[in-house]
Write a protein that holds these residues in place. Sequence first.
Motif, PDB file in Angstrom:
ATOM      1  N   LYS A  85      -6.666  -4.294   0.213  1.00 48.06           N
ATOM      2  CA  LYS A  85      -7.535  -4.121   1.375  1.00 48.06           C
ATOM      3  C   LYS A  85      -7.922  -5.525   1.853  1.00 48.06           C
ATOM      4  O   LYS A  85      -8.733  -6.194   1.208  1.00 48.06           O
ATOM      5  CB  LYS A  85      -8.786  -3.326   0.991  1.00 48.06           C
ATOM      6  N   ALA A 103      -8.175 -10.416  -0.457  1.00 45.38           N
ATOM      7  CA  ALA A 103      -8.018  -8.964  -0.381  1.00 45.38           C
ATOM      8  C   ALA A 103      -8.548  -8.314  -1.651  1.00 45.38           C
ATOM      9  O   ALA A 103      -8.440  -8.882  -2.740  1.00 45.38           O
ATOM     10  CB  ALA A 103      -6.549  -8.595  -0.184  1.00 45.38           C
ATOM     11  N   GLU A 104      -9.108  -7.137  -1.483  1.00 45.82           N
ATOM     12  CA  GLU A 104      -9.544  -6.352  -2.628  1.00 45.82           C
ATOM     13  C   GLU A 104      -8.332  -5.586  -3.147  1.00 45.82           C
ATOM     14  O   GLU A 104      -7.686  -4.844  -2.394  1.00 45.82           O
ATOM     15  CB  GLU A 104     -10.645  -5.379  -2.215  1.00 45.82           C
ATOM     16  N   THR A 140      -3.270  -1.283  -4.640  1.00 43.84           N
ATOM     17  CA  THR A 140      -3.302  -1.344  -3.191  1.00 43.84           C
ATOM     18  C   THR A 140      -4.127  -2.559  -2.776  1.00 43.84           C
ATOM     19  O   THR A 140      -4.926  -3.077  -3.556  1.00 43.84           O
ATOM     20  CB  THR A 140      -3.913  -0.065  -2.582  1.00 43.84           C
ATOM     21  N   ASN A 144       0.805  -1.219   0.000  1.00 46.41           N
ATOM     22  CA  ASN A 144       0.000   0.000   0.000  1.00 46.41           C
ATOM     23  C   ASN A 144       0.839   1.270   0.000  1.00 46.41           C
ATOM     24  O   ASN A 144       0.338   2.336  -0.365  1.00 46.41           O
ATOM     25  CB  ASN A 144      -0.985  -0.021   1.172  1.00 46.41           C
TER      26      ASN A 144
END
Length: 105
Positions: free
Chosen positions: A61, A74-75, A59, A15
Amino acid sequence: MNLPNIISELVKAQNEFDSAAYANCFTEDAEVFDEGKNHKGKIAIQNWIDLANKEYRATMKPLDFNESGCILSAEASGTFPGSPVVLKYHFQLSNERIKYLKITT
């Protein structure tokens, strides 16, 4: 969600687009399999993630973690077609580092 420390470090490095910190999450002889290609060794992993960071600005999430299988869902959002997408990160850990990572949809 309670992630192993090394996986939390990987997410943070991703990230922040920090390719060196990302590669440091892996063992020296680690292997990453992504988009049909293998990247073996820390230098190859750092080169791969550096290029991906520049091209896709992705990134992560975290959404869910399967502790028994060591799989993170994860997104991933970025400048790639189909963004955002939920990816699965299949980890094998060794001595608090990542030995193997396979990224799937």
